[in-house]
Design a protein around this motif. Structure first.
Motif, PDB file in Angstrom:
ATOM      1  N   MET A 143     -60.308  32.562  22.967  1.00 21.03           N
ATOM      2  CA  MET A 143     -59.042  33.268  23.137  1.00 21.03           C
ATOM      3  C   MET A 143     -57.902  32.268  23.005  1.00 21.03           C
ATOM      4  O   MET A 143     -57.899  31.234  23.661  1.00 21.03           O
ATOM      5  CB  MET A 143     -59.006  33.950  24.511  1.00 21.03           C
ATOM      6  CG  MET A 143     -57.667  34.594  24.869  1.00 21.03           C
ATOM      7  SD  MET A 143     -57.308  36.031  23.857  1.00 21.03           S
ATOM      8  CE  MET A 143     -58.409  37.227  24.604  1.00 21.03           C
ATOM      9  N   VAL A 144     -56.950  32.596  22.143  1.00 20.72           N
ATOM     10  CA  VAL A 144     -55.755  31.780  21.966  1.00 20.72           C
ATOM     11  C   VAL A 144     -54.549  32.627  22.337  1.00 20.72           C
ATOM     12  O   VAL A 144     -54.405  33.757  21.861  1.00 20.72           O
ATOM     13  CB  VAL A 144     -55.625  31.280  20.510  1.00 20.72           C
ATOM     14  CG1 VAL A 144     -54.308  30.531  20.327  1.00 20.72           C
ATOM     15  CG2 VAL A 144     -56.798  30.407  20.137  1.00 20.72           C
ATOM     16  N   VAL A 145     -53.691  32.081  23.195  1.00 21.72           N
ATOM     17  CA  VAL A 145     -52.468  32.770  23.595  1.00 21.72           C
ATOM     18  C   VAL A 145     -51.306  31.893  23.139  1.00 21.72           C
ATOM     19  O   VAL A 145     -50.829  31.047  23.891  1.00 21.72           O
ATOM     20  CB  VAL A 145     -52.433  33.006  25.119  1.00 21.72           C
ATOM     21  CG1 VAL A 145     -51.202  33.821  25.504  1.00 21.72           C
ATOM     22  CG2 VAL A 145     -53.698  33.724  25.575  1.00 21.72           C
ATOM     23  N   PRO A 146     -50.864  32.038  21.907  1.00 18.21           N
ATOM     24  CA  PRO A 146     -49.841  31.131  21.373  1.00 18.21           C
ATOM     25  C   PRO A 146     -48.481  31.367  22.007  1.00 18.21           C
ATOM     26  O   PRO A 146     -48.105  32.498  22.302  1.00 18.21           O
ATOM     27  CB  PRO A 146     -49.814  31.479  19.877  1.00 18.21           C
ATOM     28  CG  PRO A 146     -50.285  32.896  19.809  1.00 18.21           C
ATOM     29  CD  PRO A 146     -51.288  33.048  20.912  1.00 18.21           C
ATOM     30  N   ARG A 147     -47.751  30.272  22.221  1.00 14.42           N
ATOM     31  CA  ARG A 147     -46.408  30.366  22.791  1.00 14.42           C
ATOM     32  C   ARG A 147     -45.361  30.660  21.718  1.00 14.42           C
ATOM     33  O   ARG A 147     -44.269  31.109  22.043  1.00 14.42           O
ATOM     34  CB  ARG A 147     -46.053  29.074  23.522  1.00 14.42           C
ATOM     35  CG  ARG A 147     -46.842  28.894  24.807  1.00 14.42           C
ATOM     36  CD  ARG A 147     -46.409  27.652  25.567  1.00 14.42           C
ATOM     37  NE  ARG A 147     -47.124  27.540  26.839  1.00 14.42           N
ATOM     38  CZ  ARG A 147     -46.705  28.061  27.979  1.00 14.42           C
ATOM     39  NH1 ARG A 147     -45.566  28.741  28.004  1.00 14.42           N
ATOM     40  NH2 ARG A 147     -47.403  27.931  29.082  1.00 14.42           N
ATOM     41  N   THR A 148     -45.656  30.392  20.455  1.00 15.88           N
ATOM     42  CA  THR A 148     -44.745  30.690  19.354  1.00 15.88           C
ATOM     43  C   THR A 148     -45.555  31.209  18.184  1.00 15.88           C
ATOM     44  O   THR A 148     -46.774  30.999  18.107  1.00 15.88           O
ATOM     45  CB  THR A 148     -43.979  29.431  18.898  1.00 15.88           C
ATOM     46  OG1 THR A 148     -44.922  28.491  18.331  1.00 15.88           O
ATOM     47  CG2 THR A 148     -43.244  28.768  20.063  1.00 15.88           C
ATOM     48  N   VAL A 149     -44.884  31.873  17.247  1.00 15.63           N
ATOM     49  CA  VAL A 149     -45.602  32.345  16.064  1.00 15.63           C
ATOM     50  C   VAL A 149     -46.077  31.169  15.216  1.00 15.63           C
ATOM     51  O   VAL A 149     -47.122  31.253  14.556  1.00 15.63           O
ATOM     52  CB  VAL A 149     -44.726  33.312  15.238  1.00 15.63           C
ATOM     53  CG1 VAL A 149     -44.467  34.588  15.996  1.00 15.63           C
ATOM     54  CG2 VAL A 149     -43.423  32.658  14.808  1.00 15.63           C
ATOM     55  N   ASP A 150     -45.341  30.053  15.251  1.00 16.91           N
ATOM     56  CA  ASP A 150     -45.799  28.873  14.522  1.00 16.91           C
ATOM     57  C   ASP A 150     -47.105  28.349  15.110  1.00 16.91           C
ATOM     58  O   ASP A 150     -48.010  27.916  14.384  1.00 16.91           O
ATOM     59  CB  ASP A 150     -44.735  27.776  14.556  1.00 16.91           C
ATOM     60  CG  ASP A 150     -43.489  28.160  13.771  1.00 16.91           C
ATOM     61  OD1 ASP A 150     -43.605  29.003  12.863  1.00 16.91           O
ATOM     62  OD2 ASP A 150     -42.413  27.620  14.078  1.00 16.91           O
ATOM     63  N   ALA A 195     -65.268  36.407  17.443  1.00 18.29           N
ATOM     64  CA  ALA A 195     -64.220  35.700  16.709  1.00 18.29           C
ATOM     65  C   ALA A 195     -63.311  34.985  17.694  1.00 18.29           C
ATOM     66  O   ALA A 195     -63.389  35.195  18.898  1.00 18.29           O
ATOM     67  CB  ALA A 195     -63.397  36.698  15.878  1.00 18.29           C
ATOM     68  N   VAL A 196     -62.449  34.123  17.157  1.00 13.78           N
ATOM     69  CA  VAL A 196     -61.354  33.575  17.948  1.00 13.78           C
ATOM     70  C   VAL A 196     -60.269  34.640  18.002  1.00 13.78           C
ATOM     71  O   VAL A 196     -59.720  35.045  16.978  1.00 13.78           O
ATOM     72  CB  VAL A 196     -60.800  32.282  17.317  1.00 13.78           C
ATOM     73  CG1 VAL A 196     -59.545  31.827  18.061  1.00 13.78           C
ATOM     74  CG2 VAL A 196     -61.853  31.191  17.349  1.00 13.78           C
ATOM     75  N   VAL A 197     -59.987  35.130  19.205  1.00 15.69           N
ATOM     76  CA  VAL A 197     -59.008  36.199  19.384  1.00 15.69           C
ATOM     77  C   VAL A 197     -57.638  35.574  19.633  1.00 15.69           C
ATOM     78  O   VAL A 197     -57.477  34.736  20.528  1.00 15.69           O
ATOM     79  CB  VAL A 197     -59.393  37.106  20.564  1.00 15.69           C
ATOM     80  CG1 VAL A 197     -58.333  38.179  20.782  1.00 15.69           C
ATOM     81  CG2 VAL A 197     -60.758  37.735  20.320  1.00 15.69           C
ATOM     82  N   ILE A 198     -56.665  35.976  18.851  1.00 15.88           N
ATOM     83  CA  ILE A 198     -55.287  35.529  19.043  1.00 15.88           C
ATOM     84  C   ILE A 198     -54.521  36.690  19.672  1.00 15.88           C
ATOM     85  O   ILE A 198     -54.331  37.730  19.056  1.00 15.88           O
ATOM     86  CB  ILE A 198     -54.632  35.094  17.723  1.00 15.88           C
ATOM     87  CG1 ILE A 198     -55.431  33.951  17.078  1.00 15.88           C
ATOM     88  CG2 ILE A 198     -53.185  34.665  17.960  1.00 15.88           C
ATOM     89  CD1 ILE A 198     -54.875  33.506  15.745  1.00 15.88           C
ATOM     90  N   ASP A 199     -54.110  36.515  20.925  1.00 13.52           N
ATOM     91  CA  ASP A 199     -53.394  37.549  21.673  1.00 13.52           C
ATOM     92  C   ASP A 199     -51.915  37.177  21.696  1.00 13.52           C
ATOM     93  O   ASP A 199     -51.514  36.197  22.318  1.00 13.52           O
ATOM     94  CB  ASP A 199     -53.954  37.646  23.092  1.00 13.52           C
ATOM     95  CG  ASP A 199     -53.395  38.838  23.852  1.00 13.52           C
ATOM     96  OD1 ASP A 199     -52.265  39.262  23.545  1.00 13.52           O
ATOM     97  OD2 ASP A 199     -54.088  39.339  24.757  1.00 13.52           O
ATOM     98  N   TRP A 200     -51.100  37.996  21.039  1.00  6.97           N
ATOM     99  CA  TRP A 200     -49.687  37.679  20.848  1.00  6.97           C
ATOM    100  C   TRP A 200     -48.795  38.186  21.976  1.00  6.97           C
ATOM    101  O   TRP A 200     -47.609  37.849  22.031  1.00  6.97           O
ATOM    102  CB  TRP A 200     -49.196  38.313  19.545  1.00  6.97           C
ATOM    103  CG  TRP A 200     -49.916  37.842  18.323  1.00  6.97           C
ATOM    104  CD1 TRP A 200     -50.993  38.429  17.724  1.00  6.97           C
ATOM    105  CD2 TRP A 200     -49.628  36.672  17.565  1.00  6.97           C
ATOM    106  NE1 TRP A 200     -51.380  37.699  16.623  1.00  6.97           N
ATOM    107  CE2 TRP A 200     -50.560  36.615  16.498  1.00  6.97           C
ATOM    108  CE3 TRP A 200     -48.664  35.665  17.670  1.00  6.97           C
ATOM    109  CZ2 TRP A 200     -50.558  35.595  15.555  1.00  6.97           C
ATOM    110  CZ3 TRP A 200     -48.662  34.648  16.727  1.00  6.97           C
ATOM    111  CH2 TRP A 200     -49.600  34.617  15.681  1.00  6.97           C
TER     112      TRP A 200
END
Length: 979
Positions: A1-8, A41-46
């Motif tokens: 699980m990835v919780v990105p702080r920015t769209v970049d 999969a690697v889940v990207i939670d926006w």
């Protein structure tokens, strides 16, 4: 699980995945019913950080957003511009724009504004191999410039042009010309006549082609006026038959439907009855909404349609409203469809799989008749039918039997037959929710071999390694692969403390109530889920916790939670559950995480020491009674700087919290000194006033005020002479064996009053909720407990329904009112609102969620910051904004404590205190004298302080030591009979 702080950062996460050749799943709210958000999969939670409204161009009617922004939050931010994003799914309080783009979401408003695809102007995307660019409609000149520039982007555009040229006639002829086609890739958006619009072609691709980083959206004006027409029909098929006439003679913005089966389920579940009461006669209904620039305009639209249909407003089968509040109430019944039909009271489990097929509206009635016949053939006859009938989209939940090989085979066969049926009507497998895993394998039946081959070529062009959400749309998994249940599912049978009467006595069945709707991920309104609202983490949502508990039951050999009741993962997820019970009422399927948490804690700590707070706070009723030995000394110790810090450390209490002071004279001491004669059981004007721990030992003025009000209303008040307790603090800390013993002893004390049918009045909402909900589930076979649940009243309920001829004092003041979470979830506040109205109190009842303290939660070490963060999300700022001349009312001890300790500068009153002041002071002054609502303050210590400190330390540690020596499960000391 990835919780990105920015769209970049999100784009960089995709690049990392590409470097390791691992799959990627881009996720919004995770509410996809067809399985789009389930994968290895690697889940990207926006949703936690990438949720900004970047810009608004009001003149052009556009905005730019990040993918994690929730639809309701976007529209709230757009309110100053009188603009909104048109499509509005029923999950609007928590669905993200990125998810809506991924699934091509629609909702009821699509009748007026179209699907998401019709409202997307441009997208910024990144491919798995790192190509990042903005895409949208492409003119011939722009196309030539992109190709001339070379590189990967040129390769994508050139490849798409070759694919669409090769399959030009297939796309033009193979896509059904209906308003609700969501299945498959939007290759029709690449047609020359549609402007070779790559953004719209990517909408609805379910994360299988690109990752969306930003979106430029078209906006629509907020209609200033609306009206709603509800039409009754004898059955859902005849309602569908009338849809073409509605569309021919009117220009509605919504045409929604629900059938009698759905209304029957609402009545059986006691849900949305206030909405159903507004409906006209009939067994099925169409809800037709109109919008316009004036009230006269929308009213005339409704009347004109009625004239065309040969009906009038006076007909019993017609209801007409141009009151926005009433319209919202009527539409709420339709929005409740998924939650109401997911877990019917008859115990049958219903599932998605064929929940949103769509056909041409003019053929809808005949399609429904054939679909109902297919249901009957497979034994699925009790399926409810509802949906967006103005666009031919049908929602349903089917009672598939998914726990046996035969049931799964029937499920598979039914989907094939249903797919052939909808295709024969020129329809679509999906009219709203997308294909995902539920229907991806059926796409060939709808589109044929050539178009499915075209989908494969597009997938290979964007994602040749099949790393983007693999198994969806192209080379899909089978419809019966990866089932959550299936014939291999064998959950453990576990003995439980609670009875789970609504789930056939099964904890596993109770946990499976959660079907992923995601209302617990909402950001405003209602109560649930306060921990998610503060953290933004799925793990701390009701849905996330329910999923972990499901995994804990070890239904599959590859379960990710291996330690059962001893699981630290489940314990940690439940640790931040406030046990507010908000989910019990606000969750559409009635998940009760507070009960599940108590059950888990009881098993998790069985036979071993508990956290110190379970003994210091969980045994609070005992320590409160012991405080009578010397309340001034106890208060001195609790508030002496060095000693209190040490005591909190030993007791597991947050150092930041100020301990509430014990009253020098408890309510029971006051009551005994008063010497009130005790009437015999059976007197019709007698009521038992429940002496809860908080109103007795901390805020006795609440109970004294209640006595004053009850006697003014003509009641004779009785207070139990022996020690009683509801067991709340033991329940909330999972000490359920002790809670049962406490409750049984309480029932024994109350037995004469129970036999006589005497009403029992509770002042503390959490204690009252125990008797109305928790106690009957803990002791389901005890008839006295059931009687107690029926006879327990709130103060407002008693005064409204049993005080004949009594009128409350005319207080004539404004008030900010915080409703306790347990009252919201279990008791409801209708009686309180009416009593406030009769007392002339202009009440602003907050809809700001939980106060954040929630009993022992906010006092436990490690919870203080979260507790305050929750309070600051709504309740505390609202209290600070309350004018000085207005009252602040909060019946819950926790709520009053949080308000007083939350830097508001205000002290909250119980409703009983306000009524009592009104009796004594007919016209309350603008500023209440502080002494009338004062709380006890600590007194200075004396020479015996050291002794009390020692006793406190012993009390806080005796429980853990005792637990080490327990040998029999559920064994524990009886509640002391301390006066």
């Amino acid at each position: 699980m990835v919780v990105p702080r920015t769209v970049d950062a999100g784009a960089e996460a995709v690049a990392v995945c590409a470097g390791f050749d691992v799959p990627v799943l881009s996720r919004g709210g995770g509410t996809s019913l067809a399985g789009q958000c389930t994968n290895a999969a690697v889940v990207i939670d926006w949703t936690k950080y990438c949720n900004r409204l970047i810009s608004v161009d009001a003149e052009r009617g556009t905005c730019v957003v990040e993918p994690g922004i929730v639809l309701d939050e976007l529209n709230r931010l757009l309110e100053p511009h009188r603009l909104k994003f048109g499509p509005k799914p029923s999950t609007h309080s928590h669905c993200s724009l990125g998810g809506m783009i991924g699934n091509n979401s629609c909702g009821a408003s699509a009748q007026a504004y179209g699907k998401t695809v019709d409202n997307v102007r441009r997208l910024e995307v990144v491919t798995y191999d790192g190509t990042r660019c903005w895409v949208g409609p492409t003119s011939d000149d722009e196309f030539q410039a992109i190709v001339a520039a070379g590189g990967r982007r040129a390769e994508l555009y050139r490849g798409l042009k070759e694919i669409i040229d090769r399959y030009l006639m297939d796309v033009r002829q193979g896509y059904p010309a209906i308003p609700r086609r969501v299945s498959g890739y939007n290759l029709d958006s690449l047609l020359p006549e549609n402007g070779f619009d790559l953004a719209r072609a990517l909408v609805g691709s379910e994360g299988t082609l690109v990752t969306v980083l930003r979106a430029e959206l078209d906006l629509v004006p907020v209609p200033p006026y609306e009206a709603l027409l509800v039409l009754g029909y004898p059955d859902i098929c005849s309602a569908a038959d009338d849809v073409p006439r509605l569309l021919e003679h009117g220009r509605p913005t919504q045409v929604e439907a629900l059938d009698g089966r759905m209304a029957e389920l609402m009545r059986e579940e006691g849900a949305y009855l206030d909405s159903l009461d507004q409906f006209p006669s009939g067994e099925s209904w169409l809800l037709v909404q109109f919008s316009g620039d004036s009230q006269a305009d929308v009213d005339e639209q409704g009347r004109a349609l009625l004239r065309a249909l040969g009906r009038c407003v006076e007909d019993g089968t017609v209801a007409f409203s141009d009151d926005p509040r009433r319209e919202e109430k009527l539409l709420r019944a339709r929005e409740a469809g998924l939650g109401v039909t997911a877990r019917p009271p008859d115990g049958r489990e219903t599932w998605e799989g064929w929940e949103d097929s769509a056909v041409p509206p003019e053929r809808l009635g005949d399609y429904l008749r054939d679909l109902k016949r297919l249901f009957e053939e497979f034994g699925y006859g009790l399926s409810s039918l509802y949906g967006h009938f103005g666009q031919g989209c049908v929602h349903t939940r089917v009672p598939f039997e998914l726990k046996s090989a035969e049931g799964v085979a029937a499920f598979r066969d039914f989907l094939g037959r249903a797919a052939d049926l909808v295709v024969s009507y020129g329809g679509s497998l999906s009219g709203e929710h997308g294909d995902g895993q539920a229907r991806g394998a059926l796409l060939r039946r709808m589109f044929g071999d050539r178009l499915v081959a075209a989908f494969g070529e597009v997938k290979a062009l964007f994602d040749p390694g099949n790393r983007m959400n693999p198994g969806k749309v192209v080379t899909p998994h089978g419809v019966d692969d990866n089932l959550r249940l299936g014939p291999h599912w064998r959950p453990r049978t576990v003995a439980t403390h609670f009875g789970y009467p609504d789930d056939q006595g099964s904890f596993a069945q109770a946990v499976m109530r959660c079907v992923g709707i995601g209302n617990c991920r909402s950001h405003r309104g209602g109560v649930m889920c306060p921990s998610y609202r503060a953290t933004g983490e799925e793990e701390h949502s009701t849905r996330g916790r329910a999923r972990l508990l499901f995994e804990m039951l070890e239904g599959h050999t590859d379960s990710t939670v291996a330690d059962g009741w001893r699981s630290t993962e489940v314990r940690d997820a439940l640790d931040l559950c406030l046990a507010c019970k908000g989910c019990k009422s606000d969750c559409p399927v009635g998940v009760d995480m507070a009960t599940y948490k108590a059950e888990f804690l009881a098993h998790h700590y069985a036979g071993r020491p508990r956290p110190a707070a379970h003994y210091s706070l969980g045994w609070l009723p005992v320590w409160a009674r012991l405080s009578r030995l010397s309340p001034r000394l106890v208060n001195a110790v609790l508030h002496a700087p060095g000693l209190s810090r040490t005591g909190k450390l030993v007791a597991g209490v947050a150092a930041e919290r100020e301990a509430p002071a014990f009253a020098e004279q408890s309510f029971l001491q006051w009551w005994r000194a008063r010497g009130t004669p005790q009437p015999e059981p059976g007197d019709e004007k007698t009521v038992v006033l429940w002496p809860d721990t908080f109103s007795t030992f901390f805020h006795p003025n609440v109970a004294r005020s209640a006595v004053r009000v009850l006697e003014d209303a003509g009641f004779r008040v009785v207070v139990p002479a022996q020690a009683v307790c509801c067991g709340l603090t033991w329940i909330s800390t999972g000490q359920l064996g002790m809670a049962k013993r406490v409750l049984l002893r309480t029932v024994e004390v109350l037995r004469p009053w129970l036999a006589a049918g005497t009403p029992i009045v509770g002042l503390e909402p959490s204690c009252t909720a125990v008797f109305r909900a928790d106690a009957p589930e803990l002791l389901p076979d005890d008839q006295d407990v059931q009687r107690l649940a029926r006879q327990f009243r709130t103060l407002s309920e008693l005064l409204l329904h049993h005080a004949d001829g009594w009128q409350p004092p005319a207080i004539g003041r404004a008030a900010t009112v915080q409703t306790h979470c347990h009252q919201h979830a279990v008791l409801k506040d209708d009686a309180d609102r009416e009593l406030l109205r009769r007392a002339g109190i202009d009440a602003e009842v907050l809809d700001e969620g939980c106060c954040g303290l929630a009993g022992n939660f906010g006092f436990e070490r490690g919870h203080h910051d979260l507790s305050m963060a929750i309070g600051e999300q709504g309740v505390l700022p609202a209290v600070r904004d309350t004018p000085p001349g207005a009252l602040v009312l909060a019946d819950g001890f926790s709520c009053r404590t949080q308000i007083e300790q939350g830097g508001t500068g205000r002290r909250a009153m119980h409703l009983a205190e306000a009524l009592a002041l009104g009796l004594d002071t007919p016209h309350l002054p603008a500023h209440l004298p502080e002494k009338l609502i004062s709380r006890p303050a600590p007194s200075p210590g004396d020479a015996r302080m050291a002794t009390v400190v020692a006793l406190t330390a012993i009390a806080a540690t005796v429980g853990p030591v005792y637990a080490l020596f327990r040998r029999r499960r559920g064994r524990g000391p009886a509640l002391p009979h301390t006066p």
